[in-house]
Design a protein around this motif. Structure first.
Motif, PDB file in Angstrom:
ATOM      1  N   ALA A 141       0.834  -1.199   0.000  1.00 57.07           N
ATOM      2  CA  ALA A 141       0.000   0.000   0.000  1.00 57.07           C
ATOM      3  C   ALA A 141       0.867   1.246   0.000  1.00 57.07           C
ATOM      4  CB  ALA A 141      -0.919  -0.004   1.220  1.00 57.07           C
ATOM      5  N   ARG A 142       1.951   1.210   0.803  1.00 48.18           N
ATOM      6  CA  ARG A 142       2.807   2.385   0.829  1.00 48.18           C
ATOM      7  C   ARG A 142       3.427   2.635  -0.545  1.00 48.18           C
ATOM      8  NH1 ARG A 142       7.034   1.079   3.953  1.00 48.18           N
ATOM      9  NH2 ARG A 142       6.132   1.622   5.957  1.00 48.18           N
ATOM     10  N   ARG A 143       3.862   1.562  -1.185  1.00 47.93           N
ATOM     11  CA  ARG A 143       4.447   1.749  -2.524  1.00 47.93           C
ATOM     12  C   ARG A 143       3.436   2.325  -3.510  1.00 47.93           C
ATOM     13  NH1 ARG A 143       8.001  -3.612  -3.906  1.00 47.93           N
ATOM     14  NH2 ARG A 143       9.448  -3.398  -2.170  1.00 47.93           N
ATOM     15  N   ARG A 144       2.241   1.771  -3.471  1.00 45.32           N
ATOM     16  CA  ARG A 144       1.225   2.265  -4.401  1.00 45.32           C
ATOM     17  C   ARG A 144       0.916   3.734  -4.111  1.00 45.32           C
ATOM     18  NH1 ARG A 144      -4.044  -0.210  -4.795  1.00 45.32           N
ATOM     19  NH2 ARG A 144      -3.970   0.605  -6.917  1.00 45.32           N
ATOM     20  N   LEU A 145       0.812   4.041  -2.833  1.00 42.08           N
ATOM     21  CA  LEU A 145       0.485   5.414  -2.469  1.00 42.08           C
ATOM     22  C   LEU A 145       1.584   6.373  -2.931  1.00 42.08           C
ATOM     23  CD1 LEU A 145      -1.139   6.517   0.817  1.00 42.08           C
ATOM     24  CD2 LEU A 145       0.852   7.757   0.001  1.00 42.08           C
ATOM     25  N   ASP A 150       3.529  10.303  -6.742  1.00 44.48           N
ATOM     26  CA  ASP A 150       4.563  10.793  -7.670  1.00 44.48           C
ATOM     27  C   ASP A 150       3.988  11.056  -9.059  1.00 44.48           C
ATOM     28  OD1 ASP A 150       6.520  10.748  -5.797  1.00 44.48           O
ATOM     29  OD2 ASP A 150       7.408   8.848  -6.413  1.00 44.48           O
ATOM     30  N   SER A 151       2.932  10.335  -9.420  1.00 45.29           N
ATOM     31  CA  SER A 151       2.334  10.532 -10.746  1.00 45.29           C
ATOM     32  C   SER A 151       1.095  11.420 -10.688  1.00 45.29           C
ATOM     33  CB  SER A 151       1.955   9.177 -11.358  1.00 45.29           C
ATOM     34  OG  SER A 151       3.116   8.470 -11.740  1.00 45.29           O
ATOM     35  N   GLY A 152       0.862  12.049  -9.567  1.00 48.87           N
ATOM     36  CA  GLY A 152      -0.266  12.978  -9.476  1.00 48.87           C
ATOM     37  C   GLY A 152      -1.622  12.294  -9.524  1.00 48.87           C
ATOM     38  N   GLN A 153      -1.681  11.037  -9.131  1.00 52.72           N
ATOM     39  CA  GLN A 153      -2.965  10.319  -9.129  1.00 52.72           C
ATOM     40  C   GLN A 153      -3.548  10.427  -7.718  1.00 52.72           C
ATOM     41  OE1 GLN A 153      -4.126   8.861 -12.150  1.00 52.72           O
ATOM     42  NE2 GLN A 153      -2.413  10.063 -12.914  1.00 52.72           N
ATOM     43  N   TRP A 154      -4.127  11.592  -7.443  1.00 52.96           N
ATOM     44  CA  TRP A 154      -4.467  11.932  -6.054  1.00 52.96           C
ATOM     45  C   TRP A 154      -5.601  11.110  -5.493  1.00 52.96           C
ATOM     46  CZ3 TRP A 154      -0.335  14.062  -4.632  1.00 52.96           C
ATOM     47  CH2 TRP A 154       0.363  14.931  -5.480  1.00 52.96           C
ATOM     48  N   ARG A 155      -6.550  10.768  -6.330  1.00 52.17           N
ATOM     49  CA  ARG A 155      -7.664   9.979  -5.801  1.00 52.17           C
ATOM     50  C   ARG A 155      -7.193   8.583  -5.412  1.00 52.17           C
ATOM     51  NH1 ARG A 155     -11.995   9.248  -9.322  1.00 52.17           N
ATOM     52  NH2 ARG A 155     -10.889  10.150 -11.088  1.00 52.17           N
ATOM     53  N   THR A 156      -6.237   8.040  -6.185  1.00 53.35           N
ATOM     54  CA  THR A 156      -5.666   6.754  -5.790  1.00 53.35           C
ATOM     55  C   THR A 156      -4.975   6.881  -4.435  1.00 53.35           C
ATOM     56  OG1 THR A 156      -5.333   6.162  -8.109  1.00 53.35           O
ATOM     57  CG2 THR A 156      -4.071   4.927  -6.478  1.00 53.35           C
ATOM     58  N   VAL A 157      -4.253   7.974  -4.236  1.00 55.33           N
ATOM     59  CA  VAL A 157      -3.584   8.189  -2.946  1.00 55.33           C
ATOM     60  C   VAL A 157      -4.597   8.107  -1.810  1.00 55.33           C
ATOM     61  CG1 VAL A 157      -2.358   9.884  -1.526  1.00 55.33           C
ATOM     62  CG2 VAL A 157      -1.738   9.592  -3.939  1.00 55.33           C
ATOM     63  N   LEU A 158      -5.726   8.804  -1.985  1.00 55.58           N
ATOM     64  CA  LEU A 158      -6.718   8.834  -0.911  1.00 55.58           C
ATOM     65  C   LEU A 158      -7.394   7.482  -0.729  1.00 55.58           C
ATOM     66  CD1 LEU A 158      -8.237  12.374  -1.558  1.00 55.58           C
ATOM     67  CD2 LEU A 158      -6.583  11.682   0.178  1.00 55.58           C
ATOM     68  N   THR A 159      -7.642   6.797  -1.851  1.00 51.03           N
ATOM     69  CA  THR A 159      -8.257   5.472  -1.742  1.00 51.03           C
ATOM     70  C   THR A 159      -7.345   4.517  -0.980  1.00 51.03           C
ATOM     71  OG1 THR A 159      -9.236   5.871  -3.909  1.00 51.03           O
ATOM     72  CG2 THR A 159      -9.357   3.630  -3.059  1.00 51.03           C
ATOM     73  N   VAL A 160      -6.075   4.494  -1.361  1.00 49.38           N
ATOM     74  CA  VAL A 160      -5.135   3.589  -0.699  1.00 49.38           C
ATOM     75  C   VAL A 160      -5.031   3.939   0.785  1.00 49.38           C
ATOM     76  CG1 VAL A 160      -2.725   2.859  -0.581  1.00 49.38           C
ATOM     77  CG2 VAL A 160      -3.825   3.156  -2.809  1.00 49.38           C
ATOM     78  N   ALA A 161      -4.972   5.211   1.092  1.00 46.15           N
ATOM     79  CA  ALA A 161      -4.859   5.625   2.495  1.00 46.15           C
ATOM     80  C   ALA A 161      -6.076   5.166   3.287  1.00 46.15           C
ATOM     81  CB  ALA A 161      -4.711   7.142   2.586  1.00 46.15           C
ATOM     82  N   CYS A 170       2.894   8.135  12.653  1.00 43.99           N
ATOM     83  CA  CYS A 170       4.104   8.950  12.659  1.00 43.99           C
ATOM     84  C   CYS A 170       5.312   8.177  12.147  1.00 43.99           C
ATOM     85  CB  CYS A 170       4.368   9.467  14.074  1.00 43.99           C
ATOM     86  SG  CYS A 170       3.133  10.670  14.613  1.00 43.99           S
ATOM     87  N   MET A 171       5.179   6.858  12.040  1.00 48.44           N
ATOM     88  CA  MET A 171       6.253   6.092  11.420  1.00 48.44           C
ATOM     89  C   MET A 171       6.365   6.429   9.942  1.00 48.44           C
ATOM     90  SD  MET A 171       7.600   4.340  13.699  1.00 48.44           S
ATOM     91  CE  MET A 171       8.653   3.424  12.570  1.00 48.44           C
ATOM     92  N   ASN A 172       5.261   6.883   9.379  1.00 49.33           N
ATOM     93  CA  ASN A 172       5.206   7.149   7.942  1.00 49.33           C
ATOM     94  C   ASN A 172       4.833   8.603   7.687  1.00 49.33           C
ATOM     95  OD1 ASN A 172       5.585   4.369   7.042  1.00 49.33           O
ATOM     96  ND2 ASN A 172       3.574   4.009   7.964  1.00 49.33           N
ATOM     97  N   VAL A 173       5.639   9.496   8.197  1.00 50.43           N
ATOM     98  CA  VAL A 173       5.312  10.909   8.041  1.00 50.43           C
ATOM     99  C   VAL A 173       5.236  11.283   6.562  1.00 50.43           C
ATOM    100  CG1 VAL A 173       6.212  13.233   8.386  1.00 50.43           C
ATOM    101  CG2 VAL A 173       6.148  11.637  10.283  1.00 50.43           C
ATOM    102  N   ASP A 174       6.103  10.657   5.774  1.00 48.28           N
ATOM    103  CA  ASP A 174       6.078  10.932   4.335  1.00 48.28           C
ATOM    104  C   ASP A 174       4.710  10.583   3.741  1.00 48.28           C
ATOM    105  OD1 ASP A 174       7.319  11.450   1.693  1.00 48.28           O
ATOM    106  OD2 ASP A 174       6.927   9.316   1.424  1.00 48.28           O
TER     107      ASP A 174
END
Lengths: 690, 365
Positions: A141-145, A150-161, A170-174
């Motif tokens: 999940a972290r890799r996909r996010l 990085d590719s500007g696929q913001w909805r995917t970011v939110l879905t994965v999160a 806080c382990m994954n601040v990035d």
């Protein structure tokens, strides 16, 4: 390393759910309540196999990461107190498990997945430890996010999160930063702020906390960033220092005020920017402060700062400001020389060069200029096809008696801007000087309906002609000789134009004030002038009966000037509008700045008088009477306005009132006009009388 | 797939152009025309192993070694299908993991098509390539059945829905397959819509229709057949790789692409054969053109008929052999029977052909 509380997971998750639900509709999101409540409601058996394995390997980093992860998942879980108890003997017996964890440890996720699949294909009942599955899901999940972000696929970011809440720690601040950015990029800045808020509330690393605010600077409005500053930790082992963020916010505020004359920066912000300037070699903050000074009436200080910015390689922007400051200080010769060297740097630099050169040439009386300066301006104006420059060269030539050259340049200016009335006027004057009837008549025919002063030229008013003759003596003077009295003073009107009412006061004021000063600087654009210069120009233009240009000049004085200057400029502006019969605008201008008593009465009387006339002309007789009555409360009604009042009553059929007024006028001695009115009243009352 | 450089060399002389007039438009329903494939277990493990060890990395990345070692959705899709054909669940899982973590990141659920190990971010073009999406969804669906893996089934269904939702274009009354979700449709380029007939992986359509029945797979499939007939009705009888269908009854090579029957289109006969759609008359014309006595497999200018490049790698010549086997029962020549992988693309075509021959025409090999 301090560990995160689970609060952030839950809180950000809640945000995530809401956000995803907004995007995708309720069907696909899980209900927000399930994930947060699940771990606490029934105490699950916590699988510590991974933890034990890492501990047996002496891998402290992963032990800590695993503890953090488990804590995030199971808020009530406490890690084993003595890690040394986690001996190698406690590791699971199945050798494949160890191999899988080893692969996982080396980040070879695809191979872990493959090995699980392989084992399951030979032993369908075999299951990998839940912890391993969770760990794999999390890594994937972290890799996909990260990849989606990085590719500007913001909805995917939110879905994965949303689907992987245990990432949001806080382990994954990035990851948290990326989720915050995804919220911003999908138009949910409040959620972005919430993520930062939770991060600043829960995560301890001071470097990451500062970086969080730097991210916020890029994504959030300044006021929200400022709100986040409250989370600065001033005590503890590793206190925060958010001063750099405060500095940037102050710099931005000054920058905004720098470009907006109506905004003032606080002394504190200005001091902060000053500190930024002193603590770095960057031109950026210097330019901000320079522009601020430039646009807030301090060109001298702006000049110093632009100089500093130039020394710090501030480039074209700094050069532009430097030239503009010189110009504002009316150091036009220096400004031209400086701007000339920078003119090819950028379009803005060319523009300021042309402005400066134009202003230099258009000074009145014309300056004594070296021939080489004029001759280097000319090709630039020509190549840039700059009509204002052509016009300025025209006036310069004209004022130095070079009428043929003037005629050519005015003609050129008109070619580049067909509706340039000053150039047309200049062309007409030049043609007149050269006794060029054909061109004079052509320009008059073309412009007489559009330009009063050109029409007047054609009418050949005598005082004008006599003054023109004065200057004909300098006809052949070369450009670099000292010029004599400007011919352009001919445009001063000796006769007041259309100001129907209170003409004497309106016209008298500027003359009284300005005495013998009759000529006006020939710049088209009054922006950049010092306030007092602008004010002088305004009065001069009023004298020259160019009220609309005068309005611009007065405006400039109002923008920049002291209270006194502003008051006088607002007064001038009102008079200018009155001159053009723009009563409403005049009233607005009069209200722009408080006026002293006498002037206020004068302006109000003028405005009301014009309003009454306009209403009368338009047949709005009631309004005409109202305006007149209002006016009569502050000044005595003069005869012409009394007649208007009388005729208004007449039109309204109020014959008794009309008669009363006309008789009063008759008593003041204007019997003829009054008689006409009285007759009309009689006619109206006794129409059958023949 | 996009226009990658494909390598090859020349062999046979150009002899004759297309012979036959356009065939009458067949409008089969796929129940009739597409014959399902088993796929699983149709590839000898030695051949797959030769391919896998050369082109598939441990992290599941299928490497196109003729194009700067990039990867693409098409290659990942072929990799899945071939791993399935070799019954190699381990490699299948790796390739899928790579797709899932690195490429399946688009907001619309499609697969980003291009991944470059030398670039940051590695996805250098986040547009999709619809043939890659179809191959991946199809392979996942087949693997889900073969290996009873619900994760694959779920992923296949999601992807099939994304394909139906985002890559089915409409013009007039017809529905067609866009090569990518962005940049090819009407209004997105002057000659749009533009299609690539080799993106119709015909065998996949009934399978994906079963996963996402709310979309018009049957119509798109039929439109592919119709456009192929239209595009092969000219004098040269070969379709260009990229075709403008702005005027559907008068398709023409798309602007900005060479007007060639090229590396893309070589796959059209392979897909027709694999789907069991051997009744198309055009395949006979192609068989003749490709036969040993004629010009052979080549990149051909579809306007002039000139050959730009003759293709002699066994991955290309086996296409001709497969056609001869399917239409005439001609056995595959001995020289083509041993797999000698060198470049990703022809090696892939070789195994895709070999796998199908193994399932449907074992007597030819």
């Amino acid at each position: 390393m301090r560990l995160t509380s689970s609060a952030i997971t839950i809180a950000v998750l809640g945000l995530g759910f809401t956000a995803i639900a907004q995007q995708q509709g309720p069907a696909e999101g899980q209900p927000p309540s399930t994930a947060p409540s699940a771990p606490s409601s029934n105490q699950p058996q916590v699988d510590e196999s991974a933890l034990r394995y890492f501990a047996s390997q002496g891998d402290t980093r992963r032990v800590n990461a695993e503890i953090a992860r488990l804590r995030a998942l199971y808020p009530n879980w406490t890690p084993p107190s003595d890690l040394s108890q986690l001996s190698a003997g406690a590791v699971a017996a199945d050798p494949i498990i160890e191999r899988l964890w080893n692969l996982y440890k080396e980040d070879r996720v695809a191979e872990v997945r493959a090995a699980i699949a392989e084992r399951q294909s030979s032993d369908p009942n075999w299951k990998p430890p839940d912890e391993l599955v969770t760990a794999l899901d999390t890594v994937e999940a972290r890799r996909r996010l990260v990849n989606a972000s990085d590719s500007g696929q913001w909805r995917t970011v939110l879905t994965v999160a949303t689907e992987n809440p245990n990432l949001l720690t806080c382990m994954n601040v990035d990851v948290l930063w990326r989720v915050a950015e995804a919220f911003a990029k999908t138009g949910q800045p409040d959620r972005t702020r919430d993520v930062y808020t939770y991060l600043l509330t829960n995560c301890a690393n001071p470097g990451e906390r500062l970086a969080t605010l730097q991210k916020a600077l890029a994504l959030l409005p300044d006021n929200q960033v400022a709100d986040l500053l409250q989370f600065e930790r001033k005590t503890g082992d590793e206190p925060d220092n958010f001063d750099s963020i405060r500095g940037e916010l102050a710099r931005r505020r000054v920058e905004r005020a720098a470009n907006d004359e109506t905004m003032t920066a606080s002394a504190e912000d200005l001091a902060t920017v000053d500190r930024l300037i002193r603590s770095s070699d960057e031109p950026g903050p210097v330019l901000v402060l320079a522009w601020y000074n430039y646009h807030h009436g301090n060109p001298a200080r702006a000049l110093e700062l632009f100089k500093t910015a130039l020394d710090r390689n501030g480039g074209g922007k700094a050069a532009e400001g430097y030239a503009m400051s010189l110009r504002a200080l009316e150091r036009l010769v220096e400004a031209e020389a400086f701007a000339y060297d920078w003119r090819d740097r950028a379009p803005a630099n060319m523009k300021i060069y042309l402005d400066v050169a134009t202003a230099l040439l258009a000074q009145d009386p014309p300056p004594r200029l070296e021939a080489r300066i004029v001759s280097r301006i000319v090709p630039v104006v020509a190549s840039q096809r700059f009509p204002d420059g052509a016009q300025a060269i025209g006036w310069y030539s004209y004022n130095t008696g070079q009428y043929q050259r003037a005629r050519e340049w005015f003609r050129q200016a008109l070619k580049w801007r067909a509706d340039d009335e000053p150039s047309a006027y200049g062309l007409a004057l030049s043609a007149q000087q050269l006794n060029d009837r054909a061109n004079f008549n052509a320009i008059v025919a073309q412009w007489r309906d559009r330009s009063e002063r050109i029409a007047d030229l054609a009418a050949g008013a005598t005082p004008r002609a006599s003054r023109q003759r004065v200057s004909q003596g300098q006809l052949l003077q070369p450009a670099d000789r000292e010029p004599q009295v400007s011919v352009r003073s001919v445009s001063v009107r000796t006769e007041a134009p259309r100001a129907f009412v209170e003409r004497s006061t309106v016209e008298a004021e500027p003359r009284l004030r300005r005495g013998g000063h009759r000529t006006c600087v020939m710049t088209r654009n009054s922006k950049g002038l010092a306030p007092d210069t602008a004010l002088t120009l305004g009065w001069c233009l009023m004298e020259a009966d160019r009220p609309m240009e005068a309005v611009d000049a007065f405006d400039q004085a109002i923008r920049r000037g002291s209270a006194r200057t502003r008051e006088e400029a607002a007064y001038g502006k009102s008079l200018a509008y009155l001159r053009k019969n723009l009563t409403a605008e005049a009233a607005v201008a009069a209200a722009q700045t408080p006026q002293t008593g006498g002037r206020r009465i004068e302006l109000s009387a003028s405005i009301l008088g014009q309003r009454a006339l306009a209403a009368y002309r338009d047949g709005r007789y009631v309004e005409a009477i109202l305006a007149l009555s209002e006016r009569a409360r502050i000044v005595p009604e003069q005869t012409d306005l009394m007649l208007i009042r009388g005729w208004s009553y007449y039109r309204l059929g109020r014959y008794d009132d009309a008669e009363k007024i006309f008789r009063a006028v008759q008593r003041t001695g204007s019997s003829k006009e009054a008689g006409v009115g009285l007759n009309a009243v009689m006619e109206a009352r006794y129409p059958t009388r023949q | 797939m996009r226009n990658f450089a494909r390598r090859g060399s020349t062999l046979l002389p150009w002899l004759l152009a297309g012979l036959l007039a356009a065939a009458p438009a067949a409008t089969p329903s796929w129940g009739l025309a597409v014959q399902p494939l088993n796929v699983v277990g149709t590839l000898p493990s030695a051949e797959w192993e030769a391919y896998r060890s050369r082109f598939v990395e441990d992290n599941g990345r299928v490497v196109d070694n003729a194009n700067g070692n990039i990867s693409h959705s098409e290659g990942q899709g072929y990799g899945l299908l071939l791993a399935l054909a070799a019954n190699d669940r381990v490699t299948f899982e790796k390739i899928w993991t790579f797709i899932f973590t690195e490429l399946l990141i688009r907001d619309d659920g499609l697969v980003a098509w291009k991944w470059d190990p030398a670039a940051r971010p590695r996805v250098t073009d986040s547009n999709n390539a619809t043939d890659g999406d179809i191959l991946i969804a199809y392979a996942l669906a087949k693997a889900a059945t073969a290996w009873k893996e619900p994760r694959y089934a779920a992923a296949a269904q999601k992807l099939a829905r994304a394909i139906g939702k985002n890559t089915f274009g409409r013009i007039g009354g017809s529905v067609f397959l866009l090569p990518g979700a962005e940049g090819f449709n009407e209004g997105e380029r002057p000659d749009g819509p533009v299609v690539n007939l080799s993106y119709w992986v015909f065998e996949a359509f009934p399978v994906l229709a079963g996963l996402a029945p709310e979309y018009k797979w049957n119509s798109v499939w039929r439109e592919g057949v119709g456009l192929l007939q239209q595009a092969t009705s000219g004098r040269i009888r070969l379709p260009a790789d990229w075709i403008s269908i702005q005027r559907r009854m008068q398709t023409k090579p798309a602007d900005g692409f060479p007007p060639e029957f090229g590396y893309n289109s070589l796959r059209i006969p392979l897909y027709l054969l694999r789907a069991g759609m051997t009744d198309l008359e055009w395949l006979r014309a192609l068989r003749q053109r490709w036969s040993a006595g004629n010009e052979g497999v080549a990149v051909v200018n579809v306007v002039t008929g000139n050959i730009r490049e003759r293709l002699t790698d066994q991955g290309y010549t086996i296409l001709s052999a497969a056609l001869a086997c399917a239409l005439d029962g001609t056995p595959v020549p001995e020289g083509l029977k041993t797999f000698q992988p060198q470049l990703y693309y022809p090696s892939t075509l070789y195994l895709m052909t070999k796998s199908w021959l193994g399932e449907k025409h074992p007597q030819c090999v």
